[in-house]
Design a protein around this motif. Structure first.
Motif, short mmCIF file in Angstrom:
data_model
loop_
_atom_site.label_atom_id
_atom_site.label_comp_id
_atom_site.label_asym_id
_atom_site.label_seq_id
_atom_site.Cartn_x
_atom_site.Cartn_y
_atom_site.Cartn_z
N ARG A 207 0.89 -1.17 0.00
CA ARG A 207 0.00 0.00 0.00
C ARG A 207 0.92 1.22 0.00
O ARG A 207 1.93 1.21 -0.69
CB ARG A 207 -0.92 -0.03 1.22
N ARG B 24 0.47 -2.12 -6.38
CA ARG B 24 0.17 -1.07 -5.40
C ARG B 24 -1.33 -1.09 -5.17
O ARG B 24 -2.11 -0.76 -6.09
CB ARG B 24 0.64 0.29 -5.95
N VAL C 261 -4.08 4.04 -5.68
CA VAL C 261 -3.83 4.78 -6.93
C VAL C 261 -2.35 5.17 -7.06
O VAL C 261 -1.66 4.75 -7.98
CB VAL C 261 -4.64 6.11 -6.98
N GLY C 262 -1.89 6.00 -6.11
CA GLY C 262 -0.58 6.66 -6.24
C GLY C 262 0.57 5.66 -6.21
O GLY C 262 0.70 4.89 -5.27
N ASN D 183 -10.42 3.09 -4.91
CA ASN D 183 -10.67 3.89 -3.69
C ASN D 183 -11.19 5.30 -3.99
O ASN D 183 -11.17 6.16 -3.10
CB ASN D 183 -9.42 3.92 -2.80
N ARG E 263 -2.38 14.69 -1.90
CA ARG E 263 -1.01 14.32 -1.60
C ARG E 263 -0.36 15.39 -0.73
O ARG E 263 -0.58 16.59 -0.93
CB ARG E 263 -0.19 14.20 -2.90
N HIS F 64 -3.74 9.94 6.84
CA HIS F 64 -3.85 9.37 5.48
C HIS F 64 -4.91 8.25 5.44
O HIS F 64 -4.62 7.10 5.12
CB HIS F 64 -2.48 8.83 5.00
O1 AKG Z 1 -3.17 2.85 0.61
C1 AKG Z 1 -3.61 3.87 1.16
O2 AKG Z 1 -4.25 3.84 2.20
C2 AKG Z 1 -3.34 5.22 0.51
C3 AKG Z 1 -4.18 5.42 -0.70
C4 AKG Z 1 -3.68 6.49 -1.57
O3 AKG Z 1 -3.22 7.50 -1.14
C5 AKG Z 1 -3.76 6.25 -3.01
O4 AKG Z 1 -4.38 5.28 -3.43
O5 AKG Z 1 -3.21 7.08 -3.77
#
Ligand code: AKG
Ligand code: NAI
Length: 526
Positions: A48, A69, A72-73, A96, A230, A278
């Motif tokens: 994650r 991952r 998203v990021g 998400n 972010r 977060h």
């Molecule tokens: O995995 C997480 O909780 C962070 C999610 C997040 O920031 C994303 O998916 O970009």
């Protein structure tokens, strides 16, 4: 049997999917050194946001085929290092979206009604109602910065709560904004007029400290800011300062410049600041969505099947991919370049496949060109699967033509885009050794490899002009790595392409256009 390392907490449903094809080891909280040490054992890594997947970790993964991952990021993964090693990086671009949008809305309401402090007050035995007079969001103006997936959902729900929506997104069409009943405006106007500002953009060099002291000074004393995108998009020191002085009404932050949030002036602020660790994606539903999305892709890749949401390598059969890989890189690079030359909001993209590329199997090249075109706007959100859909949703008209008769290289690609900065074109080909070369810009012949920082000028071909640009760049301590001029006729119009060692400092572009004979100047960052 394949081995998968899961190094952050992932929903059990994901572990169950992985276990169908692999031995799954869940080991969270590992140090970078421990990860480097154990990485050679694993075929796949699932994370994650907690694990930072560095070049060292990737290079240690001698058998690693895929990094997943669950979110998203992918800014916590060194994607170029993974690509160099042929490792697929996959994410879950939409799993998400709703969770993050609802968190931003929850933060907006919590901040308006002082819910965190009122809750703490009741739990400490008080019954204080006077200290917690709130404000309503009804009929207030919400400024949405970034009208992508999450921003659009926030705008839709906020609209239903009676809010007026302003939006800033240089890559979104007016039509898309109108569909959401949002008015597209410039950033300064949004800063000046919004009662609430919510950020839903990727972190890029352009968005880093987008909300700084100068931007904060433009806001009303009643403005409240929400950041669930972010960390680093807001300058936290500048924000703490204006909150302390009461120059804006409040802020709610889910993401931070450094996570976990350590020593910070933010922590001493009162009820005008709401902080969460977060949590944007932390709903049961989102964690199931992202775990399924990513675990299924890891399972498929381990079975030799394509991934459906690869950030760096398209979902093609390995043999087809191997043949196309250099051309995909060419198409993506050209798409990225022409997207930057033509400006943020692109209306149309013409793609001409030339020579041996003019075959019916070239669809992946079109997709790669679109991925490059959209990469400035969408960063890791755009991939080989969603690029065509994203282009369609953004109202970009894509026209493809094939011309097998053009034989200057065995195969070349010509891209022409119409955007906010006008119409621009770029042609490129692969040399014998597979190196990408740009062979024309705006129909002027040149021959240069792409480089990370490029400067293009359109100018009159006349004595002294090259020297003037060189001196100007020199006076700003910008080093030129290479330079080439392309022209069709002597003393007519010409283009100049410069590869620079560093990014062009702000403000120089307008200085360049003041040099006599220069008609226009553009930068491209790859
Ligand atoms: O995995 C997480 O909780 C962070 C999610 C997040 O920031 C994303 O998916 O970009
Ligand atoms: N807090 C959390 O847990 C979560 C945070 N996120 C973050 O939320 C952000 C938004 O995610 P999505 O909506 O899924 O992405 P998206 O890619 O759908 O939307 C981003 C939008 O930002 C726009 N944009 C890009 N550069 C811009 C600029 N300089 N100024 C204004 N707009 C710009 C793009 O055109 C695009 O429409 C991302 O940074 C993502 O990493 C996503 C999920 C969970």
């Amino acid at each position: 049997m394949s081995k998968v390392l899961v190094s952050d907490p992932i929903d059990q449903v994901g572990i169950d999917i992985l276990s169908q094809v692999a031995q799954v080891d869940v080991k969270t909280g590992l140090s970078p050194e421990e990860l480097v040490r154990i990485m050679p054992e694993y075929d796949a890594l699932m994370i994650r946001s907690g694990t930072r997947v560095t070049k060292e970790i990737i290079e240690a993964g001698k058998q690693l085929k895929i990094i997943g991952r669950a979110g998203v990021g992918v800014d916590n993964v060194d994607v170029p290092a993974a690509t160099r090693q042929g490792i697929v990086v996959v994410n879950s671009p939409e799993g998400n979206t709703i969770a993050a949008a609802e968190h931003a809305l929850a933060m907006m309401l919590s901040l308006s009604r002082h819910i965190p402090d009122a809750n703490a007050s009741v739990k400490s035995g008080q019954w204080d109602r006077k200290s917690f007079i709130g404000t309503e969001v009804y009929k207030k103006t919400l400024g949405v910065v970034g009208l992508g997936k999450i921003g659009s959902h926030v705008a839709t729900v906020a609209k239903a709560m009676g809010m007026k929506i302003l939006a800033y997104d240089p890559f979104i069409s007016v039509e898309r904004a109108e569909e959401l009943d949002a008015r597209l405006v410039e950033l300064d106007l949004l800063f000046q007029e919004a009662d609430y500002i919510t950020l839903h953009i990727p972190k890029t060099p352009e968005t880093t400290h987008l909300i700084n002291a100068e931007a904060l000074a433009k806001m009303k004393p009643t403005t409240r800011i929400i950041n669930c995108s972010r960390g680093g998009i807001i300058d936290e020191a500048a924000l703490a300062e204006v909150l302390k002085e009461g120059k804006i009404a409040g802020a709610a932050l889910d993401v931070f410049e450094t996570e976990p949030l350590g020593e910070s002036s933010l922590k001493s602020l009162g009820k005008n600041l709401v902080l969460t660790p977060h949590l944007g994606a932390s709903t049961a539903e989102a964690q199931v969505n992202v775990a399924i999305d990513v675990a299924e892709q890891i399972r498929d890749v381990l079975l030799g099947l394509p991934a459906r949401s690869a950030v760096n390598i398209p979902g093609l059969r390995p043999d087809v991919l191997e043949k196309l890989r250099p051309y995909l890189q060419l198409a993506e690079t050209l798409g990225n370049m022409v997207g930057q030359l033509a400006g943020g909001r692109i209306d149309s993209l013409n793609i001409r496949l030339q020579g041996e590329l003019a075959t019916n199997q070239s669809q992946p090249l079109i997709v790669a060109a679109l991925k490059g075109l959209l990469s400035q706007a969408l960063r890791e959100r755009v991939n080989y699967v969603n690029a065509s859909i994203e282009a369609k949703e953004r109202g970009i008209r894509v026209i493809e033509t094939r011309d097998a008769s053009i034989r200057d290289y065995s195969g070349s690609l010509h891209l022409e885009a119409q955007g906010t900065l006008g119409e621009h074109s770029v042609t490129g080909a692969l040399l014998g050794d597979g190196e990408i070369h740009i062979t024309s810009i705006d129909e002027f012949p040149i021959n240069v490899p792409p480089s990370p920082h490029m400067l293009f000028t359109l100018h009159r071909d006349m004595p002294g002009i090259i020297g003037n640009i060189g001196s100007l760049l020199g006076s700003f301590n910008v080093n030129i790595a290479s330079m080439q001029v392309g022209r069709k006729i002597v003393r007519g119009d010409a283009v100049m392409v410069l590869s620079l060692d560093d990014p062009l400092p702000e403000g120089i572009l307008s200085e360049i256009t003041k040099i006599p004979g220069i008609r226009d100047a553009y930068t491209v960052t790859l």
